[in-house]
Write a protein that holds these residues in place. Structure first.
Motif, PDB file in Angstrom:
ATOM      1  N   LEU A  91     -33.230  29.648  14.935  1.00 41.94           N
ATOM      2  CA  LEU A  91     -31.847  30.547  14.935  1.00 41.94           C
ATOM      3  C   LEU A  91     -31.284  30.541  13.599  1.00 41.94           C
ATOM      4  CD1 LEU A  91     -30.491  28.696  18.023  1.00 41.94           C
ATOM      5  CD2 LEU A  91     -31.505  31.005  17.931  1.00 41.94           C
ATOM      6  N   THR A  92     -30.561  31.539  13.218  1.00 45.07           N
ATOM      7  CA  THR A  92     -29.758  31.749  11.985  1.00 45.07           C
ATOM      8  C   THR A  92     -28.368  31.068  12.223  1.00 45.07           C
ATOM      9  OG1 THR A  92     -28.586  33.679  12.780  1.00 45.07           O
ATOM     10  CG2 THR A  92     -30.545  33.904  11.597  1.00 45.07           C
ATOM     11  N   ARG A  93     -27.624  30.884  11.288  1.00 41.51           N
ATOM     12  CA  ARG A  93     -26.231  29.981  11.443  1.00 41.51           C
ATOM     13  C   ARG A  93     -25.341  30.813  12.387  1.00 41.51           C
ATOM     14  NH1 ARG A  93     -24.923  28.709   5.013  1.00 41.51           N
ATOM     15  NH2 ARG A  93     -26.773  27.121   4.845  1.00 41.51           N
ATOM     16  N   GLN A  94     -25.764  32.091  12.567  1.00 40.28           N
ATOM     17  CA  GLN A  94     -24.986  32.816  13.411  1.00 40.28           C
ATOM     18  C   GLN A  94     -25.580  32.656  14.991  1.00 40.28           C
ATOM     19  OE1 GLN A  94     -25.843  34.097  10.538  1.00 40.28           O
ATOM     20  NE2 GLN A  94     -23.792  33.456   9.646  1.00 40.28           N
ATOM     21  N   GLY A  95     -26.709  32.388  14.953  1.00 38.03           N
ATOM     22  CA  GLY A  95     -27.241  32.127  16.415  1.00 38.03           C
ATOM     23  C   GLY A  95     -28.122  32.986  16.846  1.00 38.03           C
ATOM     24  N   ARG A  96     -28.623  33.729  15.976  1.00 39.92           N
ATOM     25  CA  ARG A  96     -29.752  35.021  16.008  1.00 39.92           C
ATOM     26  C   ARG A  96     -31.049  34.530  16.181  1.00 39.92           C
ATOM     27  NH1 ARG A  96     -30.864  40.397  12.537  1.00 39.92           N
ATOM     28  NH2 ARG A  96     -32.071  41.334  14.083  1.00 39.92           N
ATOM     29  N   PRO A  97     -31.918  34.562  17.327  1.00 36.54           N
ATOM     30  CA  PRO A  97     -33.190  34.087  17.228  1.00 36.54           C
ATOM     31  C   PRO A  97     -34.178  35.005  16.399  1.00 36.54           C
ATOM     32  CG  PRO A  97     -32.461  34.502  19.254  1.00 36.54           C
ATOM     33  CD  PRO A  97     -31.459  35.144  18.453  1.00 36.54           C
ATOM     34  N   PHE A  98     -35.042  34.201  15.894  1.00 35.80           N
ATOM     35  CA  PHE A  98     -36.047  34.801  15.085  1.00 35.80           C
ATOM     36  C   PHE A  98     -37.413  33.802  14.934  1.00 35.80           C
ATOM     37  CE2 PHE A  98     -34.035  32.262  11.742  1.00 35.80           C
ATOM     38  CZ  PHE A  98     -35.128  31.948  11.008  1.00 35.80           C
ATOM     39  N   TYR A  99     -38.734  34.327  14.729  1.00 38.83           N
ATOM     40  CA  TYR A  99     -39.947  33.875  14.548  1.00 38.83           C
ATOM     41  C   TYR A  99     -40.092  33.719  13.114  1.00 38.83           C
ATOM     42  CZ  TYR A  99     -40.937  33.592  19.452  1.00 38.83           C
ATOM     43  OH  TYR A  99     -40.822  33.458  20.780  1.00 38.83           O
ATOM     44  N   LEU A 100     -40.186  32.523  12.774  1.00 36.57           N
ATOM     45  CA  LEU A 100     -40.816  32.473  11.211  1.00 36.57           C
ATOM     46  C   LEU A 100     -42.257  32.049  11.076  1.00 36.57           C
ATOM     47  CD1 LEU A 100     -40.057  32.108   8.179  1.00 36.57           C
ATOM     48  CD2 LEU A 100     -39.690  29.620   8.549  1.00 36.57           C
ATOM     49  N   LEU A 101     -43.119  32.928  10.664  1.00 35.10           N
ATOM     50  CA  LEU A 101     -44.510  32.940  10.507  1.00 35.10           C
ATOM     51  C   LEU A 101     -44.914  32.411   9.074  1.00 35.10           C
ATOM     52  CD1 LEU A 101     -45.295  36.103  12.532  1.00 35.10           C
ATOM     53  CD2 LEU A 101     -44.567  34.001  13.480  1.00 35.10           C
ATOM     54  N   GLU A 102     -45.937  31.822   9.184  1.00 30.91           N
ATOM     55  CA  GLU A 102     -46.893  31.672   8.045  1.00 30.91           C
ATOM     56  C   GLU A 102     -48.293  32.047   8.063  1.00 30.91           C
ATOM     57  OE1 GLU A 102     -47.598  27.899   4.700  1.00 30.91           O
ATOM     58  OE2 GLU A 102     -46.254  27.683   6.228  1.00 30.91           O
ATOM     59  N   GLY A 138     -35.585  41.661  18.921  1.00 26.00           N
ATOM     60  CA  GLY A 138     -35.503  42.988  19.235  1.00 26.00           C
ATOM     61  C   GLY A 138     -36.400  43.884  18.287  1.00 26.00           C
ATOM     62  N   SER A 139     -37.234  42.994  17.462  1.00 31.12           N
ATOM     63  CA  SER A 139     -38.238  43.675  16.705  1.00 31.12           C
ATOM     64  C   SER A 139     -39.353  44.272  17.720  1.00 31.12           C
ATOM     65  CB  SER A 139     -38.839  42.790  15.852  1.00 31.12           C
ATOM     66  OG  SER A 139     -40.124  43.542  15.304  1.00 31.12           O
ATOM     67  N   SER A 140     -39.995  45.434  17.200  1.00 31.41           N
ATOM     68  CA  SER A 140     -41.147  45.853  17.919  1.00 31.41           C
ATOM     69  C   SER A 140     -42.225  44.880  18.135  1.00 31.41           C
ATOM     70  CB  SER A 140     -41.509  47.284  17.309  1.00 31.41           C
ATOM     71  OG  SER A 140     -41.921  47.139  16.011  1.00 31.41           O
ATOM     72  N   HIS A 141     -42.220  44.083  17.298  1.00 34.91           N
ATOM     73  CA  HIS A 141     -43.235  42.844  17.322  1.00 34.91           C
ATOM     74  C   HIS A 141     -42.832  41.644  17.970  1.00 34.91           C
ATOM     75  CE1 HIS A 141     -45.557  45.121  14.307  1.00 34.91           C
ATOM     76  NE2 HIS A 141     -44.470  45.086  13.455  1.00 34.91           N
ATOM     77  N   GLU A 142     -41.653  41.451  18.416  1.00 31.30           N
ATOM     78  CA  GLU A 142     -41.311  40.085  19.048  1.00 31.30           C
ATOM     79  C   GLU A 142     -42.302  39.687  20.403  1.00 31.30           C
ATOM     80  OE1 GLU A 142     -37.069  38.390  21.183  1.00 31.30           O
ATOM     81  OE2 GLU A 142     -37.368  40.722  21.032  1.00 31.30           O
ATOM     82  N   SER A 143     -42.311  40.655  21.412  1.00 29.24           N
ATOM     83  CA  SER A 143     -43.003  40.234  22.409  1.00 29.24           C
ATOM     84  C   SER A 143     -44.463  39.740  22.255  1.00 29.24           C
ATOM     85  CB  SER A 143     -43.159  41.206  23.623  1.00 29.24           C
ATOM     86  OG  SER A 143     -43.665  42.634  23.155  1.00 29.24           O
ATOM     87  N   ALA A 144     -45.109  40.456  21.330  1.00 29.53           N
ATOM     88  CA  ALA A 144     -46.553  40.287  20.898  1.00 29.53           C
ATOM     89  C   ALA A 144     -46.366  38.986  20.102  1.00 29.53           C
ATOM     90  CB  ALA A 144     -47.227  41.239  20.079  1.00 29.53           C
ATOM     91  N   CYS A 145     -45.531  38.669  19.098  1.00 31.23           N
ATOM     92  CA  CYS A 145     -45.485  37.370  18.692  1.00 31.23           C
ATOM     93  C   CYS A 145     -45.147  36.422  19.468  1.00 31.23           C
ATOM     94  CB  CYS A 145     -44.208  37.716  17.528  1.00 31.23           C
ATOM     95  SG  CYS A 145     -44.128  36.101  16.581  1.00 31.23           S
ATOM     96  N   ARG A 146     -44.314  36.678  20.416  1.00 34.90           N
ATOM     97  CA  ARG A 146     -44.117  35.468  21.454  1.00 34.90           C
ATOM     98  C   ARG A 146     -45.182  35.122  22.165  1.00 34.90           C
ATOM     99  NH1 ARG A 146     -40.150  37.858  24.218  1.00 34.90           N
ATOM    100  NH2 ARG A 146     -41.514  38.658  25.745  1.00 34.90           N
ATOM    101  N   ASP A 147     -45.812  35.982  22.827  1.00 34.92           N
ATOM    102  CA  ASP A 147     -46.728  35.686  24.001  1.00 34.92           C
ATOM    103  C   ASP A 147     -48.393  35.900  23.474  1.00 34.92           C
ATOM    104  OD1 ASP A 147     -44.550  35.832  25.362  1.00 34.92           O
ATOM    105  OD2 ASP A 147     -44.713  38.069  26.065  1.00 34.92           O
ATOM    106  N   GLU A 148     -48.613  36.449  22.233  1.00 38.68           N
ATOM    107  CA  GLU A 148     -50.074  36.756  21.792  1.00 38.68           C
ATOM    108  C   GLU A 148     -50.364  36.099  20.622  1.00 38.68           C
ATOM    109  OE1 GLU A 148     -50.682  41.111  22.023  1.00 38.68           O
ATOM    110  OE2 GLU A 148     -49.313  41.068  23.998  1.00 38.68           O
ATOM    111  N   TRP A 149     -49.503  36.239  19.666  1.00 37.66           N
ATOM    112  CA  TRP A 149     -49.910  35.714  18.471  1.00 37.66           C
ATOM    113  C   TRP A 149     -50.118  34.065  18.276  1.00 37.66           C
ATOM    114  CZ3 TRP A 149     -46.343  38.959  14.540  1.00 37.66           C
ATOM    115  CH2 TRP A 149     -46.557  40.306  14.807  1.00 37.66           C
ATOM    116  N   THR A 150     -51.297  33.617  18.006  1.00 34.50           N
ATOM    117  CA  THR A 150     -51.633  32.192  18.246  1.00 34.50           C
ATOM    118  C   THR A 150     -51.849  31.455  16.968  1.00 34.50           C
ATOM    119  OG1 THR A 150     -52.471  32.788  20.349  1.00 34.50           O
ATOM    120  CG2 THR A 150     -53.142  30.579  19.694  1.00 34.50           C
TER     121      THR A 150
END
Length: 340
Positions: A29-40, A55-67
């Motif tokens: 979460l950002t300091r303002q509470g906005r969620p995001f994924y930090l990837l490496e 809200g990114s077009s990649h959000e659902s795939a990142c959450r559910d599929e990117w392993t």
């Protein structure tokens, strides 16, 4: 077929297709509470970051599929940053068998030892046969290592701190063993315990087995890029002690055997203090030798890494290194001197 570049060779603001391994995925979460994924992502020599916002077009795939631990073909724009680099992801998909024709090689997408780990493993076995004369102790160490040989030859020494690459575990235990042999040979005249054959044999056995719990701590299912649940909840120190004791039981070794008790203590105490994760501090000659040898090898590795960071030609490395102090690496030769 679209040209595929190497991640490690991308230049600032270059858009390219490349193969990489997903090494880390954290929801933050950002300091303002906005969620995001930090990837490496990484390949053999470079790690880069990527951010996927809510809200990114990649959000659902990142959450559910990117392993984590899996390999991907990525199209993105690379940018150099003060921390190494980041990628703006345009497209991403899991690699498939057809990608091998396009240059995909799993070994090129993760750091690995420059040593021949098969030869190094054989050197370890030779050392055991030369140095450990107690039959049951030799059988215990050899059984554990040979049973897990294939995994040990590719296991990293850690996720990040030191020897964090395929084969790093084997390099580390071999170096620690060489360190304790040096200490034993150098100081053997200063105390009778250092001339005791069982102390020498236990020190060598403990050097080879002190981190053996990492076999259960690091998750093979995701290419050793994350911890298993036992690794998180118990840790490699106690897991290693359990592996030693279980193997001894399978070999019919009496669990009350004095040298076995001392060997278990080596595994449990090798990180020195409770703050570092050891249930007990080193309380025997061999336990202290392994603790010092292990610390030395880790610190030598970290110092070498510190000297290689921010290779801008400056003689001093900034404080942003594991030692928290400036490190002098010397006046590096100029390009004109290199070419002469």
């Amino acid at each position: 077929m679209t040209q595929v570049d190497r991640l490690s060779e991308l230049q600032h603001n270059q858009q390219a297709d490349f193969f990489a391994q997903l090494f880390q995925k954290d929801r933050r979460l950002t300091r303002q509470g906005r969620p995001f994924y930090l990837l490496e992502f990484r390949d053999r020599t470079r790690n880069i970051a990527a951010t996927i916002w809510e809200g990114s077009s990649h959000e659902s795939a990142c959450r559910d599929e990117w392993t984590v631990g899996k390999f991907y073909k990525i199209r993105g724009t690379f940018q150099e940053t003060i921390r190494g680099g980041k990628i703006e992801i345009l497209r991403l998909r899991a690699v498939d068998e057809t990608d091998r024709e396009g240059g995909f090689d799993p070994a090129a997408c993760q750091p690995s030892s420059e040593s021949d780990t098969s030869e190094l493993f054989d050197c370890v076995l030779d050392l055991i046969n030369q140095e450990i004369d107690t039959p049951e102790l030799r059988a215990l160490v050899t059984t554990i290592l040979e049973t897990h040989r294939e995994r040990i030859e590719t296991l990293p020494g850690a996720l990040r701190h030191h020897h964090a690459y395929a084969g790093g575990f084997l390099e580390h235990i071999y170096s620690v063993t060489q360190n304790v042999l040096y200490l034993l040979n150098t100081y053997r005249g200063q105390h009778s315990s250092l001339r005791d054959p069982i102390t020498r044999q236990l020190t060598i056995a403990g050097a080879l087995l002190h981190d053996i719990g990492k076999l259960a701590e690091l998750d093979a299912e995701v290419s050793n890029t994350a911890y298993t649940s036992p690794g998180e909840l118990i840790g490699h120190i106690v897991l290693g002690r359990d592996l030693v004791r279980d193997t001894a039981r399978e070999l019919g070794i009496d669990l009350k055997t004095q040298w076995l008790l001392r060997l278990e203590h080596l595994v449990l105490s090798h990180q020195g203090t409770a703050a570092n994760g050891s249930p007990k501090p080193p309380m025997t000659w061999e336990a202290n030798l392994i603790y010092w040898a292990d610390e030395l090898d880790g610190n030598i590795f970290r110092l070498a890494q510190a000297c290689q960071q921010q290779d801008d030609g400056a003689p001093f490395v900034p404080k942003s290194n594991p030692f928290g102090r400036r490190v002098y690496r010397g006046d590096l030769p100029s390009q004109s001197e290199d070419s002469s």
